[in-house]
Design an enzyme around this catalytic site. Structure first.
Site, mmCIF file in Angstrom:
data_model
loop_
_atom_site.group_PDB
_atom_site.id
_atom_site.type_symbol
_atom_site.label_atom_id
_atom_site.label_comp_id
_atom_site.label_asym_id
_atom_site.label_seq_id
_atom_site.Cartn_x
_atom_site.Cartn_y
_atom_site.Cartn_z
ATOM 1 N N PRO A 369 0.828 -1.215 0.000
ATOM 2 C CA PRO A 369 0.000 0.000 0.000
ATOM 3 C C PRO A 369 0.858 1.259 0.000
ATOM 4 O O PRO A 369 2.054 1.200 0.292
ATOM 5 C CB PRO A 369 -0.795 -0.120 1.317
ATOM 6 C CG PRO A 369 -0.606 -1.522 1.785
ATOM 7 C CD PRO A 369 0.687 -1.992 1.232
ATOM 8 N N GLY A 371 2.709 4.574 1.174
ATOM 9 C CA GLY A 371 3.233 5.061 2.447
ATOM 10 C C GLY A 371 3.979 4.051 3.284
ATOM 11 O O GLY A 371 4.349 4.356 4.416
ATOM 12 N N SER A 691 -12.377 -14.858 5.121
ATOM 13 C CA SER A 691 -11.997 -15.374 6.441
ATOM 14 C C SER A 691 -13.094 -15.249 7.508
ATOM 15 O O SER A 691 -12.810 -15.415 8.683
ATOM 16 C CB SER A 691 -10.722 -14.653 6.913
ATOM 17 O OG SER A 691 -10.949 -13.268 6.974
ATOM 18 N N LYS A 734 -4.113 -9.633 12.088
ATOM 19 C CA LYS A 734 -5.330 -10.013 12.824
ATOM 20 C C LYS A 734 -5.020 -10.284 14.296
ATOM 21 O O LYS A 734 -5.789 -9.909 15.189
ATOM 22 C CB LYS A 734 -5.970 -11.242 12.179
ATOM 23 C CG LYS A 734 -6.550 -10.972 10.793
ATOM 24 C CD LYS A 734 -7.069 -12.249 10.158
ATOM 25 C CE LYS A 734 -7.666 -11.976 8.782
ATOM 26 N NZ LYS A 734 -8.145 -13.198 8.131
#
Length: 792
Positions: A369, A371, A691, A734
């Site tokens: 992503p 940054g 998920s 997670k």
């Protein structure tokens, strides 16, 4: 003593059988033949002593040549065995200490042994050797041939006077003639020595004729070469004269140096550019064209631009890599926190380079992503190995000519971005960043991604062809690093040529370290503050990361830190405070109310509500899934802006529960009597992914059986129609979100056990990871044994 020499009709000649003891004078770079009279300059101590000894006795001395000229003090093995007995006719002492001697060669002799008792000079036993003769008529014919060849040689070489020829012509002895002719030839020492060692006169004449014949051919070739050089010099002088005339004409016309001076400068630059030979030829050819074309011609500026590009490009210049793995590792760690896989790959490359010194530059593709530090990481790689860094942005590129360049026939033609980048780098082995490679597109002007195939193929890029340069350019030493936000828009063939390294984004812990070690010190310095005047507490940083920024990278975090630094600077300058320490409470005063919230564990056990774990672009988060049962006809309603994958997971969970209703103590007819509503809160946020299957199934079973879901349990995993639990991705993120939310137990697919090592040790200590293969195991760990008392 009987000596058999040569093959002259089986003639056997008796040697003189006289062994004489004489002083030895070693000669350097010189051979004396019998009948020769010449001057020698003698300066070595042993040689002077040998001369003095010969003058004391009968003026005779043995002359033999050294095998190597450079040896100052020759040993026995350094001297040839065949030499000449000579008569010392005259000695003269020179002012510089050397002695000039006039010697006359008498006859050939062979050195038999050295007398070791003498130390001041060499005293040797020599045996005089007689010449052997063959057929007189044949020798006469050979003499005439030799004289004829010698005459031709003198005319061709012009190094020997005609008087020499006339003096040689009067000699009627074949052996003496051969020796005198040999003394006038420019031969190597080995060849002269060989002639001295041939005692058979016929063989000596034959050998000399062959040598002179070869020398004539060499002289003929030298003459040809000399004529060519002379013509070339004449042409060069003519060109020089014409150029000088042109300069004078231009000066009279007021054009000062005009194009001539410009051409001379370009010629000098081409010679200094260290181009490969083929490129240099092209450059000089174009320069000659440029010189002939008038200045006002449109083609003149095109050719000049082309020549300047050839001069400016690096062809051989390269920087030397610093192949120190510890130094590189320190540099990478100082500049970036985390990103272990990328760092490991770079260090592996350096290790192999250090061992082989011939590895081709790797082609890495950093995917992640915005940054997360892809571009700055490429800069750190260049810094760690001390290479030049150059960047080409490919975002929005849709024309193939942007990569390969334009043909020179077009007005304003330029090379492509690759060649432009190499010119900026000024070396053939930079770190070349291809930024935003996934943002390239195509249109009617061509497909730039197809042009990139040659650039990024290690087997092809050694002969990269740019339309403007038109000559092959070697890119094999370049270390290419591409960056992309996603791989979905990168064509398959292009992706196949790169080694993909994913950077998923930073966890909260990593962001905290980055903020403390990199971002905050930088912003404090940029805003004119010091650590003594401005500080941010760790708990404030953590709250800022959780509640005010939600992203995968750290750009927004850096902007927010810059904001609080500005506010702190204002407080100090206005006199409101002398020292600012930012705490959790102060954050709301400086930045306003928190912009984001994060999921937290339930306070009590809930029926029909299960906690799932989600992976987002901003990291991980907890996801509460709620199920409501009410009378109806079996309608299944899904809300919360769910994607297709999550809807299918809900359908699969619903179908599995219907197939196992009796075993789960659920009314088999529930789907005919009740409607079911599955809702995921925060409906404005799109949600999708594979998920959430076991979480939805657990919430459904809880709602249908009345058994509560344990409040401290979170779960993640996909479900099949047979109840199997399939693996998922993003377990690290997670797990961190579960730890942040206060959960204690995490149910994960058994196949994800390999991912546990990526989770920080501090998180693994606080969480209990339970590996499950089937939904029955999930329900066993997630639900309470007895249904909740409805009267409560």
């Amino acid at each position: 003593m009987i000596v058999q020499n040569g093959s002259t009709g089986g003639v056997q000649i008796m040697a003189k059988d006289t062994i004489t003891q004489l002083p030895l004078l070693p000669l350097r770079g010189l051979i004396v033949y019998p009948s020769m009279v010449l001057h020698l300059d003698v300066g070595r101590d042993k040689s002077v002593k040998a001369l003095e000894q010969s003058m004391v006795e009968d003026n005779r001395i043995f002359l033999a040549s050294q095998k190597e000229i450079n040896v100052d003090e020759p040993a026995k093995e350094d001297i040839y065995r065949m030499g000449t007995i000579a008569n010392v006719k005259q000695m003269l002492k020179l002012p510089n200490g050397t002695i000039r001697v006039l010697v006359e060669g008498l006859e050939r002799a062979e050195l038999l042994q050295f007398k070791d008792e003498e130390e001041d000079y060499f005293l040797v036993d020599v045996e005089e050797i007689d010449e052997t003769h063959g057929d007189k008529v044949e020798e006469e014919a050979l003499m005439r041939t030799l004289l004829d060849y010698f005459e031709q040689y003198i005319k061709a070489s012009k190094k020997t006077s005609k008087e020499t020829l006339s003096s040689v012509s009067d000699i009627d002895e074949p052996g003496r003639l051969a020796d005198i002719v040999a003394s006038h030839l420019s031969l190597k020492m080995k060849d002269k020595q060989k002639i001295l060692e041939i005692t058979n006169v016929k063989e000596r004449l034959d050998h000399l004729i062959e040598i002179i014949n070869n020398e004539k051919e060499v002289l003929h070739l030298e003459k040809k070469i000399g004529q060519r050089v002379k013509k070339s010099m004449e042409r060069t002088q003519k060109e020089y004269y014409l150029r000088e005339q042109m300069k004078a004409i231009q000066k009279e016309l007021g054009d000062k140096d005009g194009k001539t001076g410009e051409v001379a400068q370009l010629r000098e630059k081409i010679e200094e550019a260290n181009m490969p030979e083929r490129i240099e030829k092209v450059a000089f050819k174009e320069l000659d064209r440029y010189e002939r074309i008038p200045n006002n011609s449109a083609e003149s500026s095109v050719i000049r631009n082309y020549i300047e590009w050839l001069i400016a490009l690096p062809w051989t210049e390269e920087t030397e890599d610093i192949l120190d793995i510890k130094r590189a590792e320190k540099t990478l760690n100082d500049d970036h926190y985390g990103l272990d896989k990328v760092k490991e790959r770079i260090l592996e490359y350096l290790a192999v380079q250090q061992l082989t010194e011939s590895i081709k530059g790797p082609i890495l593709c950093l995917v992640g992503p915005p940054g997360v530090g892809k571009t700055s990481l490429a800069q750190s790689i260049a810094k760690s190995i001390d290479r030049k860094f150059v960047r080409a942005s490919l975002g929005g590129v849709r024309d193939e000519a942007e990569i390969r360049g334009h043909r020179r026939t077009y007005v304003g033609a330029m090379p492509g971005r690759i060649i432009q980048g190499m010119r900026k780098a000024e070396t053939i082995n930079p770190v070349f960043l291809l930024d935003e490679i996934d943002k390239m597109s195509n249109d009617f002007r061509g497909d730039p991604s197809s042009a990139m195939l040659e650039v990024l193929d290690p087997e092809q890029n050694s002969t990269f062809s740019d339309h403007f340069i038109e000559e092959n350019y070697d890119l094999s030493n370049v270390m290419f690093i591409a960056t992309a936000n996603t791989l979905q828009t990168v064509p398959g063939p292009l992706l196949d040529r790169m080694e993909v390294i994913s950077i998923a984004g930073y966890t909260e812990i990593e962001k905290l370290h980055i903020a403390k070690e990199h971002l905050l010190p930088k912003q404090i310095k940029d805003h004119g503050l010091t650590k003594g005047k401005f500080q941010v507490r760790e708990e404030a940083l953590l709250k800022l990361i959780r509640m005010y920024t939600r992203e995968a990278g750290v750009r927004n975090l850096e902007r927010t830190l810059a904001s609080i630094c500005r506010k702190g600077a204002k407080m100090i300058v206005s006199g409101e405070k002398k020292r600012v320490v930012v705490t959790e409470k102060m954050l709301e005063e400086m930045l306003g109310k928190p912009r984001f919230r994060y999921g937290q564990a339930e306070v009590e056990n809930q029926v029909g509500a299960a906690t799932g774990l989600a992976y987002t672009t901003a990291g991980g988060d907890t996801l509460s899934i709620e199920v409501s049962i009410y009378p109806g006809k079996g309608k299944l309603t899904l809300t919360g802006k769910l994607g297709d994958v999550m809807k299918e997971s809900a359908q699969a969970a619903f179908s599995y529960i219907r197939s196992r209703a009796e075993e789960l103590n659920i009314d088999p007819e529930f789907h005919d009597k009740s409607d079911i509503h599955i809702h995921v809160p925060e409906g404005a946020t799109p949600k999708d992914g594979p998920s959430a299957g076991i979480t939805m199934a657990t919430a459904l079973v809880s709602a249908l059986t009345g058994r509560a879901v344990r409040k401290e349990v979170g779960m993640t995993g996909e479900i099949t129609l047979r109840g199997r639990v399939l693996p998922i991705g993003g377990l690290k993120e997670k797990s961190l979100s579960a730890h942040r939310a206060g959960l204690k137990t995490i149910l994960i697919p058994a196949e994800n056990e390999k991912d546990l090592e990526n989770i920080p040790e501090s998180v693994r200590k606080d969480l209990n990871f339970i590996k499950v293969d089937h939904l029955d195991e999930v329900l066993k760990h997630a639900l309470l044994e007895e249904p909740e008392d409805e009267s409560k």
